[in-house]
Motif scaffolding. Structure first.
Motif, PDB file in Angstrom:
ATOM      1  N   SER A 145       0.843  -1.198   0.000  1.00  0.00           N
ATOM      2  CA  SER A 145       0.000   0.000   0.000  1.00  0.00           C
ATOM      3  C   SER A 145       0.872   1.240   0.000  1.00  0.00           C
ATOM      4  O   SER A 145       2.099   1.164   0.217  1.00  0.00           O
ATOM      5  CB  SER A 145      -0.905   0.012   1.235  1.00  0.00           C
ATOM      6  N   LEU A 146       0.255   2.391  -0.203  1.00  0.00           N
ATOM      7  CA  LEU A 146       1.003   3.643  -0.154  1.00  0.00           C
ATOM      8  C   LEU A 146       1.520   3.888   1.263  1.00  0.00           C
ATOM      9  O   LEU A 146       2.594   4.473   1.448  1.00  0.00           O
ATOM     10  CB  LEU A 146       0.117   4.808  -0.616  1.00  0.00           C
ATOM     11  N   GLU A 147       0.766   3.424   2.245  1.00  0.00           N
ATOM     12  CA  GLU A 147       1.206   3.557   3.636  1.00  0.00           C
ATOM     13  C   GLU A 147       2.530   2.808   3.859  1.00  0.00           C
ATOM     14  O   GLU A 147       3.397   3.285   4.593  1.00  0.00           O
ATOM     15  CB  GLU A 147       0.131   3.023   4.586  1.00  0.00           C
ATOM     16  N   ASP A 148       2.683   1.656   3.208  1.00  0.00           N
ATOM     17  CA  ASP A 148       3.947   0.917   3.332  1.00  0.00           C
ATOM     18  C   ASP A 148       5.103   1.715   2.730  1.00  0.00           C
ATOM     19  O   ASP A 148       6.228   1.680   3.236  1.00  0.00           O
ATOM     20  CB  ASP A 148       3.837  -0.436   2.620  1.00  0.00           C
ATOM     21  N   MET A 150       5.396   4.787   2.834  1.00  0.00           N
ATOM     22  CA  MET A 150       5.704   5.887   3.741  1.00  0.00           C
ATOM     23  C   MET A 150       6.685   5.442   4.823  1.00  0.00           C
ATOM     24  O   MET A 150       7.274   6.268   5.521  1.00  0.00           O
ATOM     25  CB  MET A 150       4.422   6.411   4.400  1.00  0.00           C
ATOM     26  N   LYS A 151       6.861   4.113   4.941  1.00  0.00           N
ATOM     27  CA  LYS A 151       7.727   3.569   5.992  1.00  0.00           C
ATOM     28  C   LYS A 151       9.040   3.030   5.453  1.00  0.00           C
ATOM     29  O   LYS A 151      10.047   3.042   6.158  1.00  0.00           O
ATOM     30  CB  LYS A 151       6.987   2.441   6.724  1.00  0.00           C
ATOM     31  N   PHE A 176       2.775  13.621   0.980  1.00  0.00           N
ATOM     32  CA  PHE A 176       2.248  12.541   1.818  1.00  0.00           C
ATOM     33  C   PHE A 176       3.319  11.760   2.585  1.00  0.00           C
ATOM     34  O   PHE A 176       2.992  10.835   3.318  1.00  0.00           O
ATOM     35  CB  PHE A 176       1.423  11.569   0.954  1.00  0.00           C
ATOM     36  N   THR A 178       5.840   9.780   1.477  1.00  0.00           N
ATOM     37  CA  THR A 178       6.338   8.503   0.965  1.00  0.00           C
ATOM     38  C   THR A 178       7.866   8.574   0.811  1.00  0.00           C
ATOM     39  O   THR A 178       8.460   9.653   0.879  1.00  0.00           O
ATOM     40  CB  THR A 178       5.689   8.150  -0.389  1.00  0.00           C
ATOM     41  N   TYR A 249      -5.926  10.817  -0.180  1.00  0.00           N
ATOM     42  CA  TYR A 249      -4.862  11.147   0.770  1.00  0.00           C
ATOM     43  C   TYR A 249      -4.727  12.654   0.975  1.00  0.00           C
ATOM     44  O   TYR A 249      -3.966  13.084   1.851  1.00  0.00           O
ATOM     45  CB  TYR A 249      -3.529  10.579   0.284  1.00  0.00           C
ATOM     46  N   LYS A 251      -5.172  16.293   2.267  1.00  0.00           N
ATOM     47  CA  LYS A 251      -5.559  16.755   3.604  1.00  0.00           C
ATOM     48  C   LYS A 251      -6.302  18.092   3.584  1.00  0.00           C
ATOM     49  O   LYS A 251      -6.933  18.461   4.574  1.00  0.00           O
ATOM     50  CB  LYS A 251      -4.307  16.888   4.482  1.00  0.00           C
TER      51      LYS A 251
END
Length: 427
Positions: A145-148, A150-151, A176, A178, A249, A251
């Motif tokens: 995912s895009l959240e992954d 980001m990490k 965001f 990433t 995403y 804000k």
């Protein structure tokens, strides 16, 4: 009163006859002609697949049944092709272009030099697809995912800075958080796919769903890669509810405005364009025949066989989208440039495409030696031959590129199809 009614009726009849005569003359024009459909992208990719499929059927709906010929005119992410169309192509409807979307949208909107045309003056015929873009990552790196992203840092393959694949890393890292790293310099999208398969890069962004389905249909179905996010303003029907839109995403309103500007080229899809000054009746004939082709049963069967999506956009709609795009306020354009081209949050790596040398038999030579083709593992490879930068020898003696002929056995050093050959050494 009666005389006025008769006069009005007579005027309407004359106007109708003039319109009919104009349509007839436009139709008669194409009889016995050939239409060159230039493609701004490399062979084997989505743009080429669409163009060749459309060219096979378009003539049936264009009165006069002209012969369609597909040629590739690559360079500068589509600017070479559009510049040719705007400044050198015949303005009679016999030379048209399947253009890169960015070449008639965000590129001329944002760069200061190198653009020798006004997109507003071009004749927009239509588009076969609305351009649903995605970001994908190889399953081997476990980014789901895009959240992954980001990490964990992700190696993203890209062509160059005007492509959505390149700029997406910037705006997603900036907006965001990433951690995309841009490995840029690939000659075309097909090379990024190969790099993904070899493990050189981990991800690709800005890849249209239609191209993905045409080139790697099993990837779209979940093999090899994960689809992280959709880079488009609307969702692809098969991804709706499964893969989030990048807009989800955002804000605040400022981010939503920027994303709309960034993604407008996706709505333009794969634009088919005529030169400035194209006669109105001929443009209308090209528009109506183009849209009729996209509805044709035989064409749709062909498209399904080629695994390409058909989501038409009319020429009138393209014209409206692009006209409105060029009304964007300057402050918003400056913010767009800031988030898509400037960042201390993006690691840039220039890739080096390895040279390869093969002993092959030349199968075709075109443009007086400027293009040389041969077969490699059953596939056609065409290389560019430079007058000054390609070393050519035949029988041990230095030779001109025009001396290379079909049937010759040669050692050719190159970096892949459609790249410039470093040397051609023939027996």
């Amino acid at each position: 009163m009666e005389r006025k009614m008769l006069t009005g009726f007579a005027g309407a009849v004359v106007a109708a006859l003039m319109m009919a005569a104009g349509a007839a003359s436009a139709a008669e024009f194409y009889k016995g002609k050939r239409v060159i459909l230039y493609v701004a992208a490399s062979p084997g990719g989505g743009y080429a697949t669409y163009a060749r499929a459309i060219a096979r059927h378009w003539a049936r709906y264009l009165p006069g049944n002209p012969r369609f010929i597909v040629k590739h005119k690559m360079g500068a992410q589509g600017l070479v092709a559009v510049s040719y169309l705007a400044n050198k192509a015949k303005r009679d409807g016999t030379e048209i272009l399947a253009s890169y979307r960015e070449a008639v949208t965000t590129t001329p909107l944002t760069i200061k030099g190198g653009v020798r045309f006004d997109p507003a003056t071009l004749a927009y015929i239509g588009s076969a697809d609305q351009g649903f873009g995605v970001c994908i990552a190889a399953k081997r790196v476990n980014i789901k995912s895009l959240e992954d992203a980001m990490k964990t840092p992700v190696k993203l393959g890209a062509t160059h800075h005007r492509s959505l694949g390149y700029s997406s890393a910037y705006f997603m890292n900036n907006m965001f958080g990433t951690k995309f790293e841009v490995y840029h310099g690939y000659p075309a999208g097909t090379y990024i796919v190969l790099a993904l398969e070899r493990g050189e890069v981990d991800a690709r962004c800005g890849w249209s769903v239609s191209s993905m389905k045409a080139m790697k249909p099993t990837w779209f179905d979940g093999e090899m890669v994960n689809i992280l996010v959709q880079l488009s303003l609307t969702s692809h029907p098969q991804l709706k509810g499964k893969v989030p839109l990048i807009m989800s995403y955002a804000k605040n309103d400022k981010q939503r405005q920027l994303l709309k500007l960034i993604l407008t080229p996706q709505s333009v899809g794969r634009p088919y364009v005529g030169p400035p000054g194209l006669p109105k009746d001929r443009l209308q004939l090209l528009r109506t025949s183009f849209m009729a082709t996209l509805k044709d049963k035989e064409f749709l069967k062909d498209a399904a066989k080629q695994r390409i999506d058909i989501n038409p956009v009319t020429g009138e709609k393209l014209k409206s989208l692009i006209t409105n795009l060029f009304k964007t306020p300057k402050p918003l354009i400056e913010e767009f440039l800031a988030v898509t081209t400037k960042s201390d949050k993006v690691k840039l790596v220039k890739v080096k495409i390895p040279w390869q040398t093969q002993k092959v038999k030349v199968t075709a030579v075109k443009r007086k030696g400027r293009r040389v083709s041969f077969k490699l593992k059953g596939k056609k490879v065409t290389v560019k031959v430079s007058k000054s930068k390609t070393k050519i020898t035949i029988g041990g003696a230095k030779a001109k590129r025009s001396a290379v002929k079909a049937g010759m056995s040669c050692k050719i050093t190159h970096q892949g199809s459609r790249t410039r050959a470093k040397s051609i050494i023939c027996d």
